[in-house]
Design a protein around this motif. Structure first.
Motif, PDB file in Angstrom:
ATOM      1  N   THR A  62     -17.216  13.462   4.327  1.00  0.00           N
ATOM      2  CA  THR A  62     -16.465  14.508   3.633  1.00  0.00           C
ATOM      3  C   THR A  62     -15.123  14.660   4.335  1.00  0.00           C
ATOM      4  N   PHE A  63     -14.054  14.610   3.540  1.00  0.00           N
ATOM      5  CA  PHE A  63     -12.710  14.708   4.087  1.00  0.00           C
ATOM      6  C   PHE A  63     -12.125  16.079   3.789  1.00  0.00           C
ATOM      7  N   PRO A  64     -11.253  16.589   4.673  1.00  0.00           N
ATOM      8  CA  PRO A  64     -10.688  17.928   4.460  1.00  0.00           C
ATOM      9  C   PRO A  64      -9.615  17.979   3.379  1.00  0.00           C
ATOM     10  N   PHE A  65      -9.236  16.838   2.857  1.00  0.00           N
ATOM     11  CA  PHE A  65      -8.311  16.771   1.727  1.00  0.00           C
ATOM     12  C   PHE A  65      -8.591  15.466   0.984  1.00  0.00           C
ATOM     13  N   THR A  66      -7.942  15.284  -0.137  1.00  0.00           N
ATOM     14  CA  THR A  66      -8.258  14.156  -1.022  1.00  0.00           C
ATOM     15  C   THR A  66      -7.355  12.959  -0.760  1.00  0.00           C
ATOM     16  N   VAL A  67      -7.983  11.812  -0.552  1.00  0.00           N
ATOM     17  CA  VAL A  67      -7.259  10.544  -0.435  1.00  0.00           C
ATOM     18  C   VAL A  67      -7.861   9.580  -1.447  1.00  0.00           C
ATOM     19  N   ASP A  68      -7.089   9.223  -2.455  1.00  0.00           N
ATOM     20  CA  ASP A  68      -7.540   8.271  -3.473  1.00  0.00           C
ATOM     21  C   ASP A  68      -6.769   6.970  -3.337  1.00  0.00           C
ATOM     22  N   ILE A  69      -7.490   5.863  -3.465  1.00  0.00           N
ATOM     23  CA  ILE A  69      -6.868   4.539  -3.445  1.00  0.00           C
ATOM     24  C   ILE A  69      -7.015   3.936  -4.831  1.00  0.00           C
ATOM     25  N   LYS A  70      -5.896   3.713  -5.498  1.00  0.00           N
ATOM     26  CA  LYS A  70      -5.894   3.233  -6.873  1.00  0.00           C
ATOM     27  C   LYS A  70      -5.449   1.773  -6.906  1.00  0.00           C
ATOM     28  N   LEU A  71      -6.415   0.883  -6.994  1.00  0.00           N
ATOM     29  CA  LEU A  71      -6.092  -0.541  -7.040  1.00  0.00           C
ATOM     30  C   LEU A  71      -7.223  -1.266  -7.743  1.00  0.00           C
TER      31      LEU A  71
ATOM     32  N   ASP B 193       0.791  -1.138 -11.063  1.00  0.00           N
ATOM     33  CA  ASP B 193       0.513  -0.831 -12.477  1.00  0.00           C
ATOM     34  C   ASP B 193       0.951   0.583 -12.828  1.00  0.00           C
ATOM     35  N   GLY B 194       2.084   1.002 -12.275  1.00  0.00           N
ATOM     36  CA  GLY B 194       2.688   2.261 -12.681  1.00  0.00           C
ATOM     37  C   GLY B 194       2.219   3.505 -11.964  1.00  0.00           C
ATOM     38  N   GLU B 195       1.340   3.377 -10.956  1.00  0.00           N
ATOM     39  CA  GLU B 195       0.919   4.563 -10.208  1.00  0.00           C
ATOM     40  C   GLU B 195       0.807   4.234  -8.732  1.00  0.00           C
ATOM     41  N   PRO B 196       0.987   5.263  -7.877  1.00  0.00           N
ATOM     42  CA  PRO B 196       0.929   5.016  -6.433  1.00  0.00           C
ATOM     43  C   PRO B 196      -0.425   4.452  -6.020  1.00  0.00           C
ATOM     44  N   VAL B 197      -0.406   3.483  -5.110  1.00  0.00           N
ATOM     45  CA  VAL B 197      -1.654   2.915  -4.604  1.00  0.00           C
ATOM     46  C   VAL B 197      -2.421   3.972  -3.813  1.00  0.00           C
ATOM     47  N   LEU B 198      -1.720   4.718  -2.967  1.00  0.00           N
ATOM     48  CA  LEU B 198      -2.330   5.776  -2.158  1.00  0.00           C
ATOM     49  C   LEU B 198      -1.897   7.127  -2.706  1.00  0.00           C
ATOM     50  N   GLN B 199      -2.865   7.942  -3.110  1.00  0.00           N
ATOM     51  CA  GLN B 199      -2.582   9.252  -3.665  1.00  0.00           C
ATOM     52  C   GLN B 199      -3.293  10.306  -2.813  1.00  0.00           C
ATOM     53  N   ILE B 200      -2.499  11.154  -2.149  1.00  0.00           N
ATOM     54  CA  ILE B 200      -3.024  12.145  -1.221  1.00  0.00           C
ATOM     55  C   ILE B 200      -2.661  13.532  -1.725  1.00  0.00           C
TER      56      ILE B 200
ATOM     57  N   THR C 107       0.820  -1.212   0.000  1.00  0.00           N
ATOM     58  CA  THR C 107       0.000   0.000   0.000  1.00  0.00           C
ATOM     59  C   THR C 107       0.857   1.266   0.000  1.00  0.00           C
ATOM     60  N   LEU C 108       2.127   1.140   0.343  1.00  0.00           N
ATOM     61  CA  LEU C 108       3.028   2.286   0.334  1.00  0.00           C
ATOM     62  C   LEU C 108       3.689   2.501  -1.019  1.00  0.00           C
ATOM     63  N   GLY C 109       3.506   1.544  -1.924  1.00  0.00           N
ATOM     64  CA  GLY C 109       4.212   1.584  -3.191  1.00  0.00           C
ATOM     65  C   GLY C 109       3.317   1.851  -4.384  1.00  0.00           C
TER      66      GLY C 109
END
Length: 363
Positions: A241-250, A45-52, A40-42
């Motif tokens: 609703t979150f105060p900033f964006t957290v996307d999980i790409k998997l 498929d070429g993009e970060p799993v966790l994007q903040i 989850t830290l890495g």
């Protein structure tokens, strides 16, 4: 023909017949096996799993791997030979087909259900991680699903925010059913809602939605418990609703079991230093908004998959400990956790090298 030759021929033909039968005759079983494990830290498929974005993040090291299980599809029917091979294989598990696909559930239905559970687990992981960091999260009750053909169909829609029922404020999803079932079947119940479109527009504009509507629905009777209780045909859930964006790409992953590892990955990226101290930690477990870790299926396959990729420690839900400890892969240390706080405490010990007191899983 000599008797011995005839006997050998008959035996050979019988063996061939049995092998053919074993290959051709389907059996009502499916197979589970170790699936991919992803850090989850890495990247995946070429993009970060966790994007903040919108919040400072920090460099991380080591692994916090979520784990998966592969299963045969709903339409696939194992033959007897495959079932026997699966039973004998150490890392696989053969289970009744209905265990994975109950009530004739199709592949499409199972995929959709897993996708919904995966999406919900991501939301809960975000909430649990941010609560742990004392970051405020705004939550509200929504219409999660609307049953086709029910009184609510066309009147309420998935994503509608439920502010009140019959004028009584709704604070938790369970409040909705309690208020509806105060009625008798055939009586009207009034929902005060913010329509899903209005809510989405408000979130996009970073404002609070205020345009409410009252929707009156005539209740129907449910006989699923023999009590004829009043229903409208919806299930309630929670949105945030979150105060900033957290996307999980998997992609191509389903189910709720990665919740704990997502929460830990988010926490690690939002705090200085490294949770793992560079160690390879894997794990599994559902998580709720309050950080409670729940059990999952296929624990034996997940530990095998994690160890095969190099994991040294495996964060294990307390309720899965006994099954995991019954056949732990060599070189993998199981760590029992019941909450996100347990997991963070264990990681502190792991990165400091003080692992003697780590909570153990026992048979």
């Amino acid at each position: 023909m000599p008797r011995r030759t005839a006997t050998m021929l008959a035996s050979t033909l019988m063996l061939i017949a049995l092998l053919c039968a074993g290959v051709l005759i389907p059996v009502p079983y499916s197979e589970m096996s170790p699936g991919p494990t992803v850090n989850t830290l890495g990247d995946h498929d070429g993009e970060p799993v966790l994007q903040i974005s919108g919040r400072k993040t920090y460099a991380t090291t080591g692994h916090l791997n979520m784990t998966t299980v592969r299963v045969t599809s709903a339409d696939y029917r194992m033959n007897l030979v495959e079932a026997v091979y699966g039973w004998l294989a150490h890392d696989n598990r053969v289970v009744p087909h209905d265990t994975l696909y109950p009530d004739g559930k199709t592949e499409e239905q199972s995929t959709q259900e897993n996708a919904e559970e995966f999406s919900q687990s991501q939301e809960s992981a975000k909430v649990a991680a941010l609560k742990e960091l004392n970051v405020p999260v705004t939550s509200w009750v929504i219409v999660s699903t609307v049953v086709k053909g029910s009184p609510a169909e066309g009147r309420l829609h998935a994503g509608d925010v439920i502010k009140a029922v019959d004028g009584a404020a709704v604070k938790e999803p369970g409040d909705v059913a309690k208020l509806v079932t105060k009625h008798k079947a055939g009586e009207k119940v009034v929902f005060t809602i913010v329509p899903a479109k209005e809510q989405a527009a408000a979130e996009k504009a970073h404002r609070t939605a205020t345009a409410t509507q009252k929707v009156s629905i005539t209740t129907a009777a449910s006989d699923d418990s023999g009590t004829k209780r009043a229903i409208v045909g919806i299930s309630a859930g929670t949105d945030h609703t979150f105060p900033f964006t957290v996307d999980i790409k998997l992609a191509d992953v389903g189910g709720p079991s990665a919740g704990l590892m997502f929460a830990l990955g988010i926490y690690d990226k939002l705090t200085p230093g490294s949770l793992t101290g560079g160690r390879f930690v894997a794990g599994t477990g559902t998580i709720d908004d309050d950080g409670k870790v729940g059990p999952i299926g296929g624990i034996e396959m997940k530990t095998v998959g994690a160890r095969s990729k190099g994991a040294q420690f495996f964060l294990t839900p307390a309720d899965n400990c006994k099954a995991a400890a019954a056949d732990t892969p060599s070189g993998l240390r199981l760590v029992k956790v019941d909450t996100i706080d347990d997991a963070l405490a264990a990681l502190e010990d792991i990165r400091s090298g003080d692992t003697a007191a780590l909570p153990k899983c026992t048979k």
